[in-house]
Design a protein around this motif. Structure first.
Motif, PDB file in Angstrom:
ATOM      1  N   PHE A  11       0.791  -1.284   0.028  1.00  0.00           N
ATOM      2  CA  PHE A  11       0.001   0.030   0.037  1.00  0.00           C
ATOM      3  C   PHE A  11       0.785   1.111  -0.203  1.00  0.00           C
ATOM      4  O   PHE A  11       1.810   1.203   0.673  1.00  0.00           O
TER       5      PHE A  11
ATOM      6  N   ASP B 277      -3.094   4.976  -0.580  1.00  0.00           N
ATOM      7  CA  ASP B 277      -3.995   3.954  -0.379  1.00  0.00           C
ATOM      8  C   ASP B 277      -4.801   3.869   0.812  1.00  0.00           C
ATOM      9  O   ASP B 277      -6.298   3.592   0.748  1.00  0.00           O
TER      10      ASP B 277
ATOM     11  N   LEU C 295      -6.064  -0.797  -6.512  1.00  0.00           N
ATOM     12  CA  LEU C 295      -6.896  -1.449  -5.591  1.00  0.00           C
ATOM     13  C   LEU C 295      -8.095  -1.826  -6.282  1.00  0.00           C
ATOM     14  O   LEU C 295      -8.523  -2.896  -5.643  1.00  0.00           O
TER      15      LEU C 295
END
Length: 88
Positions: free
Chosen positions: A8, A12, A49
């Motif tokens: 991440f 994020d 994502l």
């Protein structure tokens, strides 16, 4: 509380927390504006994502998936999310 995931980016977490606070459909540009990040970068991260299963994308409108909600609720093991890293 959202767990630390190695792949991440800081954005994020902000993206996911935005959708946690505002469970709506939104464009990456709207999200970027609200979390104070560059819209091109947010769009790139939202696609990552999305590929990992956190979001659906319908003509540029992103919404959390059940998996994304479960992650935000602490119902997904960190190892499961770590395994989604496509860069390895």
């Amino acid at each position: 509380m959202v767990e630390r995931i190695s792949w991440f980016s800081p954005a994020d977490y902000e993206i996911l927390l935005f959708f946690d606070a505002c469970d709506i459909g939104a464009t990456s540009k709207v999200v970027a504006y609200n979390i104070d990040y560059n819209d091109v970068y947010v769009n790139k991260r939202m696609r990552v994502l999305e590929d990992a299963g956190f979001f659906t994308n319908d003509n540029g409108i992103y919404e959390l998936t059940d998996f994304g909600r479960a992650f935000l609720n602490g119902e997904v093991e960190v190892s499961e999310v770590e395994a989604l890293d496509e860069s390895e």
